[in-house]
Design a protein around this motif. Structure first.
Motif, PDB file in Angstrom:
ATOM      1  N   UNK A 182       0.827  -1.199   0.000  1.00 37.13           N
ATOM      2  CA  UNK A 182       0.000   0.000   0.000  1.00 37.13           C
ATOM      3  C   UNK A 182       0.868   1.258   0.000  1.00 37.13           C
ATOM      4  N   UNK A 183       0.428   2.259  -0.767  1.00 31.51           N
ATOM      5  CA  UNK A 183       1.152   3.523  -0.858  1.00 31.51           C
ATOM      6  C   UNK A 183       0.612   4.562   0.104  1.00 31.51           C
TER       7      UNK A 183
ATOM      8  N   UNK B 198       1.308   9.415   2.819  1.00 29.40           N
ATOM      9  CA  UNK B 198       1.682   8.931   1.485  1.00 29.40           C
ATOM     10  C   UNK B 198       2.706   9.859   0.864  1.00 29.40           C
ATOM     11  N   UNK B 199       3.513   9.268  -0.004  1.00 30.26           N
ATOM     12  CA  UNK B 199       4.457  10.018  -0.826  1.00 30.26           C
ATOM     13  C   UNK B 199       3.858  10.124  -2.219  1.00 30.26           C
ATOM     14  N   UNK B 200       3.702  11.347  -2.719  1.00 29.13           N
ATOM     15  CA  UNK B 200       2.979  11.541  -3.974  1.00 29.13           C
ATOM     16  C   UNK B 200       3.665  10.839  -5.137  1.00 29.13           C
ATOM     17  N   UNK B 201       4.976  10.851  -5.184  1.00 27.12           N
ATOM     18  CA  UNK B 201       5.681  10.193  -6.287  1.00 27.12           C
ATOM     19  C   UNK B 201       5.434   8.689  -6.258  1.00 27.12           C
TER      20      UNK B 201
ATOM     21  N   UNK C 271       3.579   4.520 -10.901  1.00 27.89           N
ATOM     22  CA  UNK C 271       3.277   3.399 -11.800  1.00 27.89           C
ATOM     23  C   UNK C 271       2.397   3.847 -12.957  1.00 27.89           C
ATOM     24  N   UNK C 272       1.296   4.543 -12.640  1.00 27.33           N
ATOM     25  CA  UNK C 272       0.372   4.899 -13.720  1.00 27.33           C
ATOM     26  C   UNK C 272       0.852   6.098 -14.526  1.00 27.33           C
ATOM     27  N   UNK C 273       1.695   6.961 -13.948  1.00 28.63           N
ATOM     28  CA  UNK C 273       2.302   8.023 -14.742  1.00 28.63           C
ATOM     29  C   UNK C 273       3.198   7.423 -15.817  1.00 28.63           C
TER      30      UNK C 273
END
Length: 423
Positions: free
Chosen positions: A296-297, A361-364, A369-371
């Motif tokens: 989990x992120x 959470x860390x935004x990066x 993955x989806x970016x």
């Protein structure tokens, strides 16, 4: 509501003959992807007649919050009114037609046109029009409304006078899958718009198959490359991944049943006006999220779910959207046509409303993955568009694993035929 239900589709003989001779099991002829007349048909027959995914409730959580979206040539405002109801309007001032709101999103007590200051309430009523004669009746000049529906926190709009009647049934069937994640009360962590150099149908077709998934090394850390395959057509090199999938699938099914989460596949992609596919399915590695290690992120989990190991909920909606919902976050994808060879892909990441960036959470990590996958797909779509634009192109056959691409094309051609028959 607006009177777009009678929008006429282009009636040229070239268009009609191409629609009539579409060969099942093969890609579409080149003009469907390259020609402006066919693009006009898509707008008239698809995007003005069907339910289009436009936003998420989390983008307009409070009264006065709004977001804008362009559906072909139709700019639309989605907002939360003073009574906390969801509303949608054409983003066009009733004075001389100026675009009412330029910003992609924001919040305002009133909607004020930047040209001549005509001012509208969040209910669309005209509240102020300077320097008008005594005979002027403001009740005749409210904003033109658009049908809008929220389904489990996903917002759909329809420009037609008479939207497809089956949407209530579809909503009732998919909402139980979505509600445990409480997307209605989620928070937008990030949103990305990229312009792909390809026709909108190529963007959708590319998403509907994993025949090309070896081009997504980041995604394949957790997304099983066996998507779309069966025991009968599974290549030998995918057998180890399939064995891992079977083990993960058995474990997640036990979890779904224990928690009472619906997970069964419902697939009605091309036999109804509002085609859709929904399924809760396993992920690889830790099985929790779309991250490099599958863990989990984000903490806390959406909807207060008791465990992160829930795989992913995958939803596909004709004609322009797909969704991946995991325990810790959700990702929505909206395909918006700009021109025959230009398409916006809008991606939105949602997290728990109390999650704090840099703490929970860390935004990066959340978006990585989806970016990467979106950028890779944009390259593939542009490559397809360039090849299809060649005079040497002719429709090629779909592989069995591309059956969802065929379902999309069949749904699309069926809708075009219906629109042409209506004219």
């Amino acid at each position: 509501m607006t009177s777009l239900g009678d929008t006429k589709a282009p009636e040229g003989p070239r268009v009609r003959s191409a629609v009539a001779r579409r060969a099942a099991g093969r890609s579409l002829e080149a003009p469907f992807y390259t020609d402006r007349e066919f693009f006009g048909l898509d707008i008239a027959a698809i995007f003005t007649r069907h339910w289009i995914f436009a936003a998420v409730d989390a983008e307009v959580p409070e009264p006065g919050d709004y977001t804008t979206v362009d559906i072909g040539p139709y700019p639309v405002i989605v907002l939360r009114d003073e009574e906390e109801n969801l509303r949608a309007f054409h983003n066009v001032c009733r004075h001389r037609g100026a675009r009412l709101l330029d910003a992609g999103r924001g919040s305002a007590g009133n909607l004020v046109c930047g040209y001549h200051k005509w001012t509208y309430g969040t209910d669309g009523a005209l509240r102020y029009a300077p320097s008008q004669p005594a005979s002027f009746d403001p009740s005749c000049f409210g904003l033109k409304s658009v049908h809008v529906r929220s389904v489990g926190g996903l917002v759909f709009v329809c420009l037609a006078d008479r939207p497809p009647a089956d949407f209530d049934d579809v909503a009732a069937r998919i909402e139980p899958y979505l509600l445990p994640h409480d997307l209605r009360h989620a928070k937008v962590a990030a949103r990305s718009d990229i312009v792909e150099d390809g026709n909108w149908k190529l963007v959708m077709e590319n998403n509907r198959e994993c025949y090309h998934c070896d081009g997504h090394p980041e995604l394949l850390r957790t997304f099983f490359p066996t998507y779309g395959y069966t025991e009968e057509n599974l290549p030998p090199q995918l057998r180890p991944a399939h064995e891992r999938y079977l083990r993960a699938d058995a474990e997640t099914r036990e979890t779904y049943e224990r928690l009472g989460l619906p997970y069964a596949l419902i697939e009605e992609l091309d036999n109804r006006a509002t085609g859709f596919r929904i399924q809760r399915d396993a992920l690889d590695l830790a099985g929790e999220s779309f991250t490099a290690d599958g863990k989990a992120a984000c903490r806390p989990l959406l909807g207060g779910l008791p465990t992160p190991r829930l795989g992913h909920l995958a939803l596909h909606m004709q004609p322009n959207s797909w969704f991946h919902v995991v325990a810790d976050h959700a990702i929505t994808f909206s395909v918006l046509p700009l021109a025959p060879d230009k398409t916006v892909l809008r991606t939105t990441w949602l997290v728990h409303p109390e999650a704090t960036e840099g703490v929970d959470y860390d935004l990066d990590t959340l978006t990585k993955i989806w970016t990467a996958t979106n950028e890779q797909d944009a390259h593939l779509v542009a490559r397809a568009q360039r090849g299809i634009s060649s005079p040497a192109y002719e429709p090629g056959p779909y592989a069995p694993t591309e059956y969802q691409v065929e379902a999309f094309c069949n749904w699309y051609i069926t809708r075009l035929r219906e629109a042409l028959d209506d004219d």
